[in-house]
Enzyme design. Structure first.
Site, short mmCIF file in Angstrom:
data_model
loop_
_atom_site.label_atom_id
_atom_site.label_comp_id
_atom_site.label_asym_id
_atom_site.label_seq_id
_atom_site.Cartn_x
_atom_site.Cartn_y
_atom_site.Cartn_z
N GLY A 317 60.31 -121.57 68.21
CA GLY A 317 59.22 -122.22 67.49
C GLY A 317 58.05 -121.27 67.26
O GLY A 317 57.42 -121.29 66.20
N TRP A 320 59.05 -118.85 64.55
CA TRP A 320 59.07 -119.50 63.24
C TRP A 320 57.72 -119.33 62.53
O TRP A 320 57.67 -119.23 61.31
CB TRP A 320 59.38 -120.99 63.42
CG TRP A 320 59.37 -121.78 62.14
CD1 TRP A 320 60.41 -121.98 61.28
CD2 TRP A 320 58.26 -122.50 61.57
NE1 TRP A 320 60.03 -122.76 60.22
CE2 TRP A 320 58.71 -123.10 60.37
CE3 TRP A 320 56.93 -122.69 61.96
CZ2 TRP A 320 57.88 -123.87 59.57
CZ3 TRP A 320 56.11 -123.46 61.15
CH2 TRP A 320 56.58 -124.04 59.98
N HIS A 321 56.63 -119.30 63.30
CA HIS A 321 55.31 -119.21 62.69
C HIS A 321 55.04 -117.84 62.08
O HIS A 321 54.21 -117.72 61.17
CB HIS A 321 54.22 -119.51 63.74
CG HIS A 321 54.09 -120.97 64.06
ND1 HIS A 321 54.90 -121.60 64.98
CD2 HIS A 321 53.26 -121.92 63.57
CE1 HIS A 321 54.55 -122.87 65.05
NE2 HIS A 321 53.57 -123.10 64.21
N GLY A 322 55.71 -116.82 62.55
CA GLY A 322 55.47 -115.50 61.99
C GLY A 322 56.27 -114.43 62.72
O GLY A 322 56.66 -114.60 63.88
#
Length: 411
Positions: A317, A320-322
């Site tokens: 997770g 996933w953000h960067g």
């Protein structure tokens, strides 16, 4: 084309007039307009990436139609691997190549020729996760495969939630796209109110907080108060920014007669970290739970395995953000917080209390844990994090406490 730009206001006005006045009686014509508007909106960022979203749409549509056939498992798995492969190549290949180069440089091997520079398509994480969820749901027979390619393409590329979420489920969004949408003045008015409130939150609060956060982080964090303030200000900024875009997306969609899910529910008033993740980026946290945590085994296994599943889910997770180790560390901290909360909950006696000061203390502790973790989310490197930690833990006593030896903390 940002939601807060004049260009988007003009774009939305034209789409709304055509959608509500010219094509109000023809659902298929409305969907054609929505799809054309979505591709125009996406192409406004960079037209070269339209091929990627079209490819994801085509392969996911076809694989879902074959998902319940003889080779359904293989077809579904192949489509998921393809979409994840596209995501990895365009979002993470630069990250992996740079880290591989650094790894080989440690042993004296020069891999400068291996570096790559791949542009990141906007919104690719959102529509890829949405397509994967649809593929899994069709294979698991939770939803029926869509037979209308126009409606399905609109579902994947629907412009209000294309670049900033929420990540919608097919069971919630597809039926609304396929069904007639009637005009409801009260519903549209509430949507307009959401848009105005979201723009105000973004422009008047989030953007102003961003200025102060940048000044604090760029000011060399000269004292502990600045270090603490930097973490808190960015924590408030990121919520106002994310929730503002989500609010605008829901408002725009309401003008079009389609309801999107609420993505934030006052997360900073959460009493514990589990409650926080039920209120923060709800579409992402529910996606991670349903399509990653539960398939890994969820809670239906031994305690070490449960902790492993939770940590793995939150690390992914974070990534996933960067494509950065700072996001991975942020995800790891969230995993540690969740594991720690579960351990405390299992060992402490369960006592129900309605005392306001207990609730306030829980909210305060949870908010500060989140603020600490968001330091990694915002910081550009571990050096910045180390500088902040040094200021807070080694210099704070000089301003607020009598002289005490902290030599052991600097070792």
């Amino acid at each position: 084309m940002q939601f807060t730009e004049i260009a988007f206001a003009v774009f939305l006005t034209v789409v709304f007039v055509l959608y509500r006045l010219v094509l109000r009686r023809w659902v298929r014509a409305q969907n054609m307009l929505l799809l054309a508007a979505s591709y125009l909106f996406y192409g406004w960022w960079d037209w070269r990436f339209l091929g990627l979203i079209m490819l994801t749409t085509a392969t996911t549509f076809v694989s879902a139609r074959l998902a319940n056939g003889r080779c359904g498992r293989l077809v579904t798995a192949s489509n998921i691997v393809l979409n994840l492969g596209i995501l990895v190549v365009f979002k993470y290949l630069n990250f992996f190549s740079c880290n591989l180069q650094r790894l080989f440089n440690l042993v004296g091997w020069n891999l400068d020729w291996f570096t790559v520079d791949v542009l990141l398509p906007v919104g690719i994480s959102f529509y890829t996760f949405q397509a994967i969820a649809y593929s899994v749901d069709v294979y698991k027979r939770r939803v029926k495969a869509c037979a209308d390619p126009l409606a399905f393409a609109t579902f994947i590329a629907y412009f209000p939630q294309l670049v900033a979420g929420p990540i919608e489920r097919a069971s919630q969004l597809l039926p609304q796209i396929e069904a007639p949408r009637r005009w409801d003045a009260a519903y549209a008015t509430s949507g307009l109110r959401m848009i105005l409130f979201g723009v105000m939150k973004k422009v008047c609060i989030a953007d102003m907080l961003a200025i102060y956060a940048d000044r604090l982080y760029d000011g060399n964090l000269l004292n502990p108060v600045m270090a603490l303030a930097a973490g808190v200000v960015f924590t408030l900024e990121i919520y106002c920014d994310f929730s503002a875009y989500s609010e605008i997306a829901r408002g725009v969609s309401r003008l079009l007669g389609i309801e999107l899910m609420a993505n934030f529910r006052f997360p900073y008033f959460s009493r514990n970290i589990i409650e926080f993740w039920r209120r923060w980026h709800i579409s992402l946290s529910s996606w991670l739970k349903d399509y990653l945590y539960i398939p890994l085994g969820g809670n239906r296994c031994s305690k070490p395995r449960k902790h492993f599943n939770l940590m793995s889910t939150m690390l992914i997770g974070g990534l996933w953000h960067g494509a950065s180790w700072m996001y991975v560390i942020w995800g790891g901290l969230q995993g540690l917080f969740l594991v720690g909360h579960k351990e405390l909950k299992s060992r402490l006696p369960r006592r129900q209390t309605t005392r306001w000061w207990v609730t306030a203390a829980n909210v305060f502790i949870t908010f500060n844990l989140i603020a600490i973790s968001f330091v990694f989310f915002r910081a550009s490197s571990m050096e910045t994090v180390g500088e902040m930690a040094t200021q807070v833990f080694t210099n704070f006593h000089a301003d607020v406490a009598p002289p005490v030896s902290y030599t052991h903390l600097r070792a």
